[in-house]
Design a protein around this motif. Sequence first.
Motif, short mmCIF file in Angstrom:
data_model
loop_
_atom_site.label_atom_id
_atom_site.label_comp_id
_atom_site.label_asym_id
_atom_site.label_seq_id
_atom_site.Cartn_x
_atom_site.Cartn_y
_atom_site.Cartn_z
N GLU A 190 -5.12 -0.34 -23.01
CA GLU A 190 -4.32 0.89 -23.07
C GLU A 190 -3.21 0.83 -24.12
O GLU A 190 -2.99 1.80 -24.86
CB GLU A 190 -3.73 1.26 -21.72
CG GLU A 190 -2.99 2.59 -21.79
CD GLU A 190 -3.04 3.36 -20.50
OE1 GLU A 190 -3.39 4.54 -20.56
OE2 GLU A 190 -2.75 2.77 -19.45
N ASP A 191 -2.51 -0.29 -24.24
CA ASP A 191 -1.45 -0.38 -25.26
C ASP A 191 -2.01 -0.16 -26.66
O ASP A 191 -1.39 0.50 -27.49
CB ASP A 191 -0.74 -1.74 -25.19
CG ASP A 191 0.11 -1.89 -23.94
OD1 ASP A 191 0.44 -0.86 -23.31
OD2 ASP A 191 0.44 -3.04 -23.59
N PHE A 192 -3.17 -0.72 -26.93
CA PHE A 192 -3.83 -0.55 -28.23
C PHE A 192 -4.15 0.92 -28.47
O PHE A 192 -3.89 1.47 -29.54
CB PHE A 192 -5.11 -1.39 -28.27
CG PHE A 192 -5.93 -1.18 -29.50
CD1 PHE A 192 -5.70 -1.92 -30.65
CD2 PHE A 192 -6.95 -0.23 -29.52
CE1 PHE A 192 -6.46 -1.72 -31.79
CE2 PHE A 192 -7.71 -0.02 -30.66
CZ PHE A 192 -7.46 -0.77 -31.79
N LEU A 193 -4.73 1.58 -27.46
CA LEU A 193 -5.11 2.98 -27.61
C LEU A 193 -3.89 3.86 -27.87
O LEU A 193 -3.93 4.77 -28.70
CB LEU A 193 -5.87 3.46 -26.37
CG LEU A 193 -7.21 2.76 -26.11
CD1 LEU A 193 -7.82 3.25 -24.80
CD2 LEU A 193 -8.16 2.98 -27.26
N ILE A 194 -2.81 3.60 -27.16
CA ILE A 194 -1.58 4.37 -27.37
C ILE A 194 -1.04 4.12 -28.78
O ILE A 194 -0.71 5.07 -29.50
CB ILE A 194 -0.52 3.99 -26.31
CG1 ILE A 194 -0.96 4.49 -24.93
CG2 ILE A 194 0.85 4.56 -26.68
CD1 ILE A 194 -0.14 3.95 -23.77
N ARG A 195 -0.99 2.85 -29.17
CA ARG A 195 -0.45 2.49 -30.49
C ARG A 195 -1.19 3.18 -31.63
O ARG A 195 -0.59 3.61 -32.61
CB ARG A 195 -0.51 0.99 -30.66
CG ARG A 195 0.01 0.53 -32.00
CD ARG A 195 0.01 -0.97 -32.10
NE ARG A 195 0.53 -1.38 -33.40
CZ ARG A 195 0.67 -2.62 -33.76
NH1 ARG A 195 0.37 -3.59 -32.94
NH2 ARG A 195 1.13 -2.91 -34.96
N TYR A 196 -2.52 3.29 -31.50
CA TYR A 196 -3.33 3.84 -32.60
C TYR A 196 -3.77 5.29 -32.37
O TYR A 196 -4.61 5.80 -33.09
CB TYR A 196 -4.52 2.93 -32.88
CG TYR A 196 -4.05 1.60 -33.44
CD1 TYR A 196 -3.61 1.50 -34.75
CD2 TYR A 196 -3.99 0.48 -32.64
CE1 TYR A 196 -3.15 0.30 -35.27
CE2 TYR A 196 -3.53 -0.74 -33.14
CZ TYR A 196 -3.10 -0.81 -34.45
OH TYR A 196 -2.63 -2.00 -34.94
N GLY A 197 -3.17 5.94 -31.37
CA GLY A 197 -3.38 7.37 -31.20
C GLY A 197 -4.70 7.80 -30.59
O GLY A 197 -5.13 8.93 -30.79
N TYR A 198 -5.34 6.91 -29.84
CA TYR A 198 -6.60 7.27 -29.19
C TYR A 198 -6.34 7.93 -27.85
O TYR A 198 -5.26 7.80 -27.26
CB TYR A 198 -7.47 6.03 -28.96
CG TYR A 198 -8.09 5.48 -30.22
CD1 TYR A 198 -9.30 5.97 -30.68
CD2 TYR A 198 -7.46 4.47 -30.94
CE1 TYR A 198 -9.87 5.46 -31.84
CE2 TYR A 198 -8.03 3.95 -32.10
CZ TYR A 198 -9.24 4.46 -32.53
OH TYR A 198 -9.80 3.95 -33.67
N ASP A 199 -7.35 8.62 -27.34
CA ASP A 199 -7.30 9.25 -26.03
C ASP A 199 -7.08 8.17 -24.97
O ASP A 199 -7.73 7.13 -24.99
CB ASP A 199 -8.63 9.98 -25.79
CG ASP A 199 -8.69 10.70 -24.47
OD1 ASP A 199 -7.65 10.82 -23.79
OD2 ASP A 199 -9.79 11.15 -24.11
#
Length: 130
Positions: free
Chosen positions: A55-64
Amino acid sequence: MAGRLDALSEYLGMELSGSSDVDPKHARVVRTKSSGDWRHWFRPTDAGLFRTIYEDFLIRYGYDTDWTPHASPRIEPQFASEYFYRLVSGGLARPGGKRCCTARSRKRPESEVGGTLRIGTPMTIDPFEG
């Protein structure tokens, strides 16, 4: 990438264009050519596990960040058992182009795959099981 090249083009400072066309020699590995199919494969427990990791990765790179599995998951044969059979029937390549394995030389009847799993039979999954 679903044709969304604008942000990458801006970051690189150059115009990018692309196509989702796949060279015919690689066509056997093509599945859905779309994103989001994981929602049919993951149960809530699977989604919870991957959420804690990514989740941290997805948030950082703007993914759903919606981790909700599909309410009525359905795994279509062309993206599961038939896809696997295509891979095995075509032989799996090793580096250097050598094949490491191939399917039997005779065509297998649909009823002969994986015990009770039949090629061409859609699977439904209980999202609350397990």
